[in-house]
Scaffold this active site. Structure first.
Site, PDB file in Angstrom:
ATOM      1  N   HIS A  40      -7.172  22.888  80.925  1.00 30.36           N
ATOM      2  CA  HIS A  40      -5.924  22.186  80.694  1.00 30.36           C
ATOM      3  C   HIS A  40      -5.157  22.599  79.512  1.00 30.36           C
ATOM      4  O   HIS A  40      -5.215  22.197  78.597  1.00 30.36           O
ATOM      5  CB  HIS A  40      -6.377  20.861  80.769  1.00 30.36           C
ATOM      6  CG  HIS A  40      -5.351  19.678  81.106  1.00 30.36           C
ATOM      7  ND1 HIS A  40      -5.593  18.720  81.313  1.00 30.36           N
ATOM      8  CD2 HIS A  40      -3.949  19.893  80.658  1.00 30.36           C
ATOM      9  CE1 HIS A  40      -4.144  18.113  81.442  1.00 30.36           C
ATOM     10  NE2 HIS A  40      -3.389  18.878  81.047  1.00 30.36           N
TER      11      HIS A  40
ATOM     12  N   ASP B 256       0.157  18.136  87.286  1.00 35.04           N
ATOM     13  CA  ASP B 256       0.023  17.659  86.073  1.00 35.04           C
ATOM     14  C   ASP B 256       1.265  17.665  85.388  1.00 35.04           C
ATOM     15  O   ASP B 256       2.208  18.276  85.430  1.00 35.04           O
ATOM     16  CB  ASP B 256      -0.830  18.589  85.130  1.00 35.04           C
ATOM     17  CG  ASP B 256      -1.128  17.987  83.747  1.00 35.04           C
ATOM     18  OD1 ASP B 256      -1.089  16.516  83.884  1.00 35.04           O
ATOM     19  OD2 ASP B 256      -1.063  18.612  82.778  1.00 35.04           O
TER      20      ASP B 256
ATOM     21  N   HIS C 209      -7.716  14.469  81.312  1.00 38.21           N
ATOM     22  CA  HIS C 209      -7.617  13.509  80.221  1.00 38.21           C
ATOM     23  C   HIS C 209      -7.512  11.938  80.240  1.00 38.21           C
ATOM     24  O   HIS C 209      -6.617  11.354  80.330  1.00 38.21           O
ATOM     25  CB  HIS C 209      -6.167  13.949  79.682  1.00 38.21           C
ATOM     26  CG  HIS C 209      -4.982  13.906  80.439  1.00 38.21           C
ATOM     27  ND1 HIS C 209      -4.519  12.826  81.470  1.00 38.21           N
ATOM     28  CD2 HIS C 209      -3.863  14.773  80.645  1.00 38.21           C
ATOM     29  CE1 HIS C 209      -3.769  13.213  82.024  1.00 38.21           C
ATOM     30  NE2 HIS C 209      -3.172  14.386  81.712  1.00 38.21           N
TER      31      HIS C 209
ATOM     32  N   ASN D 295       0.658  11.820  76.540  1.00 37.70           N
ATOM     33  CA  ASN D 295       0.541  11.124  77.868  1.00 37.70           C
ATOM     34  C   ASN D 295      -0.778  11.836  78.367  1.00 37.70           C
ATOM     35  O   ASN D 295      -0.929  12.819  78.639  1.00 37.70           O
ATOM     36  CB  ASN D 295       1.444  11.671  78.595  1.00 37.70           C
ATOM     37  CG  ASN D 295       1.558  11.188  80.114  1.00 37.70           C
ATOM     38  OD1 ASN D 295       0.509  10.591  80.607  1.00 37.70           O
ATOM     39  ND2 ASN D 295       2.606  11.501  80.774  1.00 37.70           N
TER      40      ASN D 295
ATOM     41  N   ASP E  95      -5.539  19.782  76.736  1.00 38.24           N
ATOM     42  CA  ASP E  95      -4.419  19.405  77.079  1.00 38.24           C
ATOM     43  C   ASP E  95      -3.200  19.977  76.160  1.00 38.24           C
ATOM     44  O   ASP E  95      -2.374  19.092  75.702  1.00 38.24           O
ATOM     45  CB  ASP E  95      -4.381  18.037  77.120  1.00 38.24           C
ATOM     46  CG  ASP E  95      -2.921  17.541  77.871  1.00 38.24           C
ATOM     47  OD1 ASP E  95      -2.242  18.408  78.350  1.00 38.24           O
ATOM     48  OD2 ASP E  95      -2.675  16.100  77.861  1.00 38.24           O
TER      49      ASP E  95
HETATM   50 ZN   LIG Z   1      -1.329  15.315  82.042  1.00 32.87          ZN
END
Ligand SMILES: [Zn+2]
Length: 449
Positions: free
Chosen positions: A64, A158, A238, A284, A311
């Site tokens: 990610h 995403d 996440h 987020n 992320d």
């Molecule tokens: Zn996301």
């Protein structure tokens, strides 16, 4: 580009979570492959890297990350090249790029362009994740079978969740038909209009729009109800709230192929970091509460959450140097995730090194299908993607030394312990920090090119 050279990684703690190996020994690399793994010293005339006191791990995988490439308009944004440099500096040999680029990764042409840009950067392996819907708009289902065929390792919108239940069912069905995996950003957009941080008294005091916990848990629950009859592989990105851990636990108990991931910031920070309108803590999904942190750690300890991602979401300075409500969501992660995970999980007694490395190697590899390429594990005749970790290296997180173009790091100035001192991709040294056990004095981790 470094030449492919033979290398003997000598005397390290060799950990391969996929096979359960955890022993001191040598690893010989030849022609880009692992040629030998032995608990007794290997005799070789190959150059030697002394790994005593270090962990020799399969190359770390991050499923990610956000590289802002393609986006012709944004000269100061992360590119696949700068993001890949950040990846190898942080010990990651493979990354999966999310599709919220401009244009979005919703066509085979863009999938192919990400692959070729990744190959041209020639640092980490870069795998594209393609959209579930055209333009990530949540309305028209993308050509998922073609996208997977052209090299997308997963499907995701995403940055947004797929809100429309009918569209989501179609997306899941095509993902199942393609034997791919859907990675959901769980956010019901009807609950987060104008939201900037976790809903609660602190958001009220700061005068900021509150982001309710249900925005995440409701979509996750809906998805897993829908998926009962579809049976797609489903991955929740996440996770930030305790209710999500409960929902995921239940779905796994009933036999769904559902997995979930944690991010460093949701394990080490709470909404309190937003106090003073600290835009570096705007992310987020938002930072939550101590109880949520505890629930996510419990989910990790019991094996409900099996993946650690970053992320990684770089932004130019101006996107954060503004008022909290207007600031961009996200923080960089690739170059500090390893010590942050160590702090959150090993130092806190949640996991040991082999269990934590499983969540950064074999587990994410299986989800993104990268185990079919021999990635995420260390085995003789497999690709020599290897990360040598000095688990005790002490250093201070300084974003201005990152290879990433993003400086948006809420952990600036934090004391860190543990670092990748060598990152090899297909046997080539893509990153090397000053020698093993270079406590406190690790100098700039130069990317060898
Ligand atoms: Zn996301």
């Amino acid at each position: 580009m470094p030449d492919m050279t033979d290398l003997l990684l000598s005397g390290g703690r060799v950990i391969d979570p996929a096979s359960g190996l955890d022993q001191t020994g040598d690893v010989l690399i030849r022609d880009g492959m692992v040629a030998d793994i032995s608990v007794s010293p290997i005799t070789s005339d190959a150059p030697k890297l002394d790994c005593e006191g270090c962990i020799v791990s399969p190359g770390l995988l991050d499923i990610h990350v956000h590289f802002r490439d393609p986006d012709q308009a944004a000269a100061h944004e992360e590119t696949i090249a700068t993001g890949s440099a950040a990846a190898v500096a942080g010990g990651f040999t493979s990354v999966c790029c999310m599709p919220n680029t401009t244009p979005a990764i919703d066509s085979t042409e863009v999938v192919e362009s990400i692959r070729s840009r990744g190959a041209a950067a020639n640092l980490a392996r870069v795998f594209p994740v393609a959209c579930g819907t055209i333009g990530r708009a949540g309305e028209t289902v993308a050509p998922i079978l073609d996208l997977v065929e052209s090299g997308a390792v997963a499907i995701s919108d995403d940055g947004d969740g797929v809100a429309d239940s009918g569209v989501m069912r179609q997306v899941l069905s095509l993902v199942a038909a393609a034997d791919s995996v859907f990675m959901q950003h769980c956010q019901d957009p009807t609950l987060t209009r104008g939201a900037a941080m976790n809903a609660g008294p602190l958001a009220a005091r700061l005068g900021l729009g509150g982001w309710p916990r249900e925005a995440e848990s409701l979509m996750l629950r809906r998805d897993l109800i829908l998926n009962r009859s579809v049976g797609a592989r489903y991955h929740a990105q996440h996770l930030s709230v305790a209710e999500s851990v409960t929902t995921l636990r239940e779905a796994r108990a009933e036999g769904q192929a559902a997995t979930g991931e944690a991010s460093p910031h949701h394990l080490l920070l709470t909404e309190a970091a937003c106090d003073g309108w600290n835009t570096m803590a705007k992310v987020n999904p938002p930072l939550r509460t101590d109880a949520d942190v505890a629930a996510i750690k419990e989910g990790i300890a019991e094996g409900t959450i099996t993946v650690l991602a970053t992320d990684h979401a770089p932004h130019p300075a101006h996107a954060k140097q503004t008022d909290f409500a207007s600031a961009a969501f996200g923080m960089v992660g690739l170059e500090c995730a390893l010590p942050l995970y160590r702090e959150a999980l090993i130092d806190d007694g949640v996991l040991d090194w082999p269990a934590m490395l499983a969540m950064m190697t074999s587990e994410p590899a299986a989800i993104a299908g990268l185990h079919h390429l021999g990635l995420g594990r260390l085995e003789v005749a497999g690709p020599a993607d290897v990360t040598v970790i000095d688990p005790e290296a002490a250093w201070t997180i300084q974003a201005d030394r990152f290879h990433s173009r993003g400086r948006n790091c809420p952990f600036e100035g934090r004391s860190a312990r543990g670092r990748a001192i060598a990152t090899l991709v297909a046997g080539r040294m893509m990153h090397q920090a000053a020698g093993p056990r270079a406590d406190a004095a690790i100098e700039d981790a130069a990317v060898v090119r």
